[in-house]
Design a protein around this motif. Sequence first.
Motif, short mmCIF file in Angstrom:
data_model
loop_
_atom_site.label_atom_id
_atom_site.label_comp_id
_atom_site.label_asym_id
_atom_site.label_seq_id
_atom_site.Cartn_x
_atom_site.Cartn_y
_atom_site.Cartn_z
N ALA A 58 59.36 -41.66 -98.81
CA ALA A 58 60.64 -42.18 -98.31
C ALA A 58 61.51 -41.05 -97.76
O ALA A 58 62.17 -41.22 -96.72
CB ALA A 58 61.38 -42.92 -99.42
N ASN A 59 61.51 -39.90 -98.41
CA ASN A 59 62.30 -38.76 -97.92
C ASN A 59 61.78 -38.26 -96.57
O ASN A 59 62.57 -37.96 -95.67
CB ASN A 59 62.30 -37.63 -98.94
N ALA A 60 60.47 -38.16 -96.42
CA ALA A 60 59.90 -37.72 -95.15
C ALA A 60 60.23 -38.73 -94.05
O ALA A 60 60.61 -38.36 -92.93
CB ALA A 60 58.38 -37.55 -95.26
N TYR A 61 60.13 -40.00 -94.37
CA TYR A 61 60.44 -41.06 -93.39
C TYR A 61 61.91 -41.01 -92.99
O TYR A 61 62.24 -41.08 -91.81
CB TYR A 61 60.08 -42.43 -93.98
N ALA A 62 62.79 -40.86 -93.97
CA ALA A 62 64.23 -40.81 -93.68
C ALA A 62 64.57 -39.58 -92.85
O ALA A 62 65.34 -39.67 -91.88
CB ALA A 62 65.03 -40.80 -94.98
N LEU A 63 64.01 -38.43 -93.19
CA LEU A 63 64.29 -37.21 -92.43
C LEU A 63 63.79 -37.33 -91.00
O LEU A 63 64.48 -36.95 -90.06
CB LEU A 63 63.64 -36.01 -93.12
N ALA A 64 62.60 -37.88 -90.82
CA ALA A 64 62.04 -38.05 -89.48
C ALA A 64 62.89 -38.98 -88.63
O ALA A 64 63.06 -38.76 -87.43
CB ALA A 64 60.61 -38.58 -89.56
N ASN A 65 63.43 -40.02 -89.24
CA ASN A 65 64.24 -40.97 -88.48
C ASN A 65 65.67 -40.49 -88.27
O ASN A 65 66.36 -40.97 -87.38
CB ASN A 65 64.21 -42.34 -89.14
N ALA A 66 66.12 -39.55 -89.09
CA ALA A 66 67.46 -38.99 -88.91
C ALA A 66 67.47 -37.94 -87.80
O ALA A 66 68.49 -37.71 -87.16
CB ALA A 66 67.96 -38.36 -90.21
N ALA A 67 66.33 -37.32 -87.57
CA ALA A 67 66.23 -36.28 -86.53
C ALA A 67 66.10 -36.94 -85.16
O ALA A 67 65.50 -38.00 -85.03
CB ALA A 67 65.02 -35.40 -86.80
N PRO A 68 66.67 -36.30 -84.14
CA PRO A 68 66.48 -36.84 -82.80
C PRO A 68 65.03 -36.65 -82.36
O PRO A 68 64.39 -35.68 -82.74
CB PRO A 68 67.43 -36.00 -81.94
N GLY A 69 64.54 -37.59 -81.62
CA GLY A 69 63.17 -37.48 -81.13
C GLY A 69 62.40 -38.76 -81.38
O GLY A 69 62.93 -39.75 -81.86
N PRO A 70 61.11 -38.72 -81.09
CA PRO A 70 60.28 -39.92 -81.23
C PRO A 70 60.00 -40.26 -82.68
O PRO A 70 60.06 -39.40 -83.57
CB PRO A 70 58.98 -39.52 -80.50
N ASN A 71 59.65 -41.53 -82.92
CA ASN A 71 59.41 -41.97 -84.30
C ASN A 71 58.11 -41.41 -84.87
O ASN A 71 57.88 -41.52 -86.06
CB ASN A 71 59.43 -43.50 -84.40
N VAL A 72 57.30 -40.77 -84.06
CA VAL A 72 56.06 -40.17 -84.54
C VAL A 72 56.33 -38.89 -85.35
O VAL A 72 55.42 -38.34 -85.98
CB VAL A 72 55.08 -39.92 -83.37
N LEU A 73 57.57 -38.44 -85.40
CA LEU A 73 57.91 -37.27 -86.21
C LEU A 73 57.55 -37.46 -87.68
O LEU A 73 57.27 -36.49 -88.39
CB LEU A 73 59.40 -36.95 -86.09
N VAL A 74 57.55 -38.70 -88.14
CA VAL A 74 57.20 -38.95 -89.54
C VAL A 74 55.79 -38.46 -89.83
O VAL A 74 55.52 -37.92 -90.91
CB VAL A 74 57.37 -40.44 -89.92
N VAL A 75 54.90 -38.58 -88.88
CA VAL A 75 53.52 -38.12 -89.07
C VAL A 75 53.49 -36.61 -89.24
O VAL A 75 52.79 -36.08 -90.11
CB VAL A 75 52.65 -38.57 -87.87
N ALA A 76 54.24 -35.90 -88.41
CA ALA A 76 54.29 -34.44 -88.51
C ALA A 76 54.83 -34.01 -89.87
O ALA A 76 54.30 -33.10 -90.51
CB ALA A 76 55.16 -33.87 -87.39
N LEU A 77 55.89 -34.68 -90.35
CA LEU A 77 56.45 -34.32 -91.65
C LEU A 77 55.51 -34.65 -92.80
O LEU A 77 55.41 -33.88 -93.77
CB LEU A 77 57.79 -35.03 -91.86
#
Length: 181
Positions: free
Chosen positions: A55-74
Motif C-alpha cells: 500500500a505504501n509503494a502504491y500510494a507513493l507511486a500515485n502521489a508522484a507525478p508521472g505515469p501509473n506504471v511507477l508503482v512497478v518500479a517502486l
Amino acid sequence: MTGAGLTGQGPDALGLFIFFARLSLLAVGGANAAVPEMHRRMVDGFGWMTDADFANAYALANAAPGPNVLVVALLGWRLYGGPGLVSATLGMLGPAWIVAWIAGGWTQRLAGRAWLKAARAGLVPVAIGLTLATGLIMSGAAAIGWTSYAVTIGAALFVWLSRFSPGWALLGGGLVGILLL
C-alpha cells in the motif's frame, strides 16, 4: 532501503522481469489494472511483502507525478534494489509495448470492421472492472476498515453518475482520510 530480494526472501532480477512480463499482458487499461493480481501474488501468494509495504509503494507511486506504471518500479526497488527497479519496469513495459505495437498495426489495417468495434467496446468494461478491483484491493491493503471501501465505492459512483470532475471525488476522499487520522 533493503529489498526483500536482497535478504533472500524474494525473487532475483530475472524472476522479477518474468513476473512483471506476464502481468503486463493482463494490464488492460494500464498498469493499475494489474495491481490486484500484483497484490494477490506478491502479498498473499509469495509473501514477498506485507499489505502495508504494498500500500505504501502504491500510494507513493500515485502521489508522484508521472505515469501509473511507477508503482512497478517502486515494487521492484523494494524487492531487489536497483536491479529490481530496472527488471520490473522493463518486464512491465516490454511485452505490453510489443503487443500494443502489433495490435496498432492490425487495427489500422482492419479499421471499420464490425468485429473490431465490438472487441474494442468489450474491453471498456474489462478495463473499468480491473480499475475498480484495484481500488477495492488497495482499500483493503490500506487497513483503515470499512470506511476505505465506502470511500472507494462512493467515489466510483460519483464519477460514474455525475458530470462533475473526478477531482471532487479525490478531494472528498482526502477529507475523509484527514478526518479519520
